[in-house]
Design a protein around this motif. Structure first.
Motif, mmCIF file in Angstrom:
data_model
loop_
_atom_site.group_PDB
_atom_site.id
_atom_site.type_symbol
_atom_site.label_atom_id
_atom_site.label_comp_id
_atom_site.label_asym_id
_atom_site.label_seq_id
_atom_site.Cartn_x
_atom_site.Cartn_y
_atom_site.Cartn_z
ATOM 1 N N GLU A 174 0.833 -1.201 0.000
ATOM 2 C CA GLU A 174 0.000 0.000 0.000
ATOM 3 C C GLU A 174 0.869 1.253 0.000
ATOM 4 O O GLU A 174 0.603 2.217 -0.721
ATOM 5 N N LYS A 178 1.203 4.160 -2.946
ATOM 6 C CA LYS A 178 1.078 5.598 -2.721
ATOM 7 C C LYS A 178 2.319 6.346 -3.192
ATOM 8 O O LYS A 178 2.229 7.443 -3.754
ATOM 9 N N ASP A 181 2.044 6.510 -6.923
ATOM 10 C CA ASP A 181 1.046 7.492 -7.352
ATOM 11 C C ASP A 181 1.571 8.915 -7.180
ATOM 12 O O ASP A 181 1.406 9.776 -8.058
ATOM 13 N N THR A 222 -6.462 5.961 -9.690
ATOM 14 C CA THR A 222 -5.514 5.551 -8.651
ATOM 15 C C THR A 222 -4.932 6.766 -7.938
ATOM 16 O O THR A 222 -4.864 6.817 -6.699
ATOM 17 N N SER A 226 -6.226 8.207 -4.057
ATOM 18 C CA SER A 226 -5.249 8.342 -2.968
ATOM 19 C C SER A 226 -5.361 9.727 -2.324
ATOM 20 O O SER A 226 -5.317 9.850 -1.091
#
Length: 267
Positions: A174, A178, A181, A222, A226
């Motif tokens: 995870e 992030k 992204d 995505t 976030s």
């Protein structure tokens, strides 16, 4: 002062001769004084004083003739001559004043032209300086954007490698997502800066390539999801009509526009 008898003979009184004598004395004094001033004057002042002195001498002679020939119009002729001299002085003064005013006007026009020329020169220099500064800024942005994109691509590549490593826990995965992204979003911002520099330099180019619309939407979702989760917002993407799988265009520019709109909405 004078009279005519019954036979028409002219007779002059004492007062007439006294008056003429006084005028002769005054004109002589005027002539002597102006001649004295003439010897010290220069230019036009000297010419005028000499003219007045000569006129005084002429009037003295004419009044003297008038004493012996009282019926001749020499006295009147003298004063007419004086009037002409006076008018010539007035006309000369007016011409001189007009000449000085014309010279002042020419000088003012010359100064205005010089000021206008200096203003144009200053404006031209300021414009050149602004153009040079703009070129320097554009070059700096372009160079910095290229320099920053290199390590950002490296970060994104290493992040993808780390995500594909076996045994990565869900929490770490995870975090890696992030990081990826955020790195891609930062890369998009860098591309925006690069595009601004290209637009200013007149070198912006839009690509015409086939791209997957669904894949582009997935990437956008995505990154935006976030950002929304960080702010406690609910994000949902719905397609209200049918779209094709592939389109032709510049997917990077389109993705940047949509991300900017959604990011502003999130803010």
């Amino acid at each position: 002062m004078f009279w005519f008898d019954e036979s028409g003979a002219y007779h002059a009184g004492v007062l007439l001769y006294v008056t003429l004598a006084i005028q002769i004395i005054l004109f002589l004094m005027t002539s002597v004084y102006t001649m004295f001033v003439t010897s010290r004057a220069e230019g036009k002042a000297k010419h005028r004083h000499m003219t007045i002195g000569l006129f005084g001498i002429a009037m003295t002679l004419l009044i003297g003739v008038q004493v012996f020939y009282p019926l001749l119009p020499f006295y009147a002729m003298g004063y007419m001559l004086g009037t002409c001299v006076l008018h010539s002085f007035v006309v000369e003064d007016e011409k001189e004043e007009y000449r000085r005013e014309l010279e002042r006007s020419i000088e003012r026009e010359r100064l205005q032209k010089e000021e206008l020329s200096e203003s144009r020169q200053a404006l031209s220099e300021a414009l050149a300086a602004a153009e040079n500064a703009n070129k320097a800024k554009t070059a700096f942005l372009s160079n910095m954007s290229h320099e920053i994109r290199t390590p950002m691509n490296a970060i994104i590549g290493l992040n993808n490698i780390a995500m594909n490593e076996p045994g990565v826990s869900g929490t770490v995965m995870e975090y890696l997502e992030k990081i990826g992204d955020s790195a891609r979003h930062l890369l998009a911002l860098i591309n925006d800066i690069l595009d601004v520099s290209r637009i200013e330099s007149g070198h912006i180019v839009l690509r015409k390539e086939e791209f997957s619309f669904s894949a582009m939407l997935e990437q956008i979702n995505t990154m935006v999801m976030s950002q929304c989760s960080d702010k406690g917002l609910h994000y949902e993407c719905r397609l209200l009509s049918r779209v094709d799988d592939y389109y032709i265009g510049d997917d990077m520019k389109l993705k940047e526009v949509l991300i900017n709109i959604l990011s502003n909405a999130i803010k």
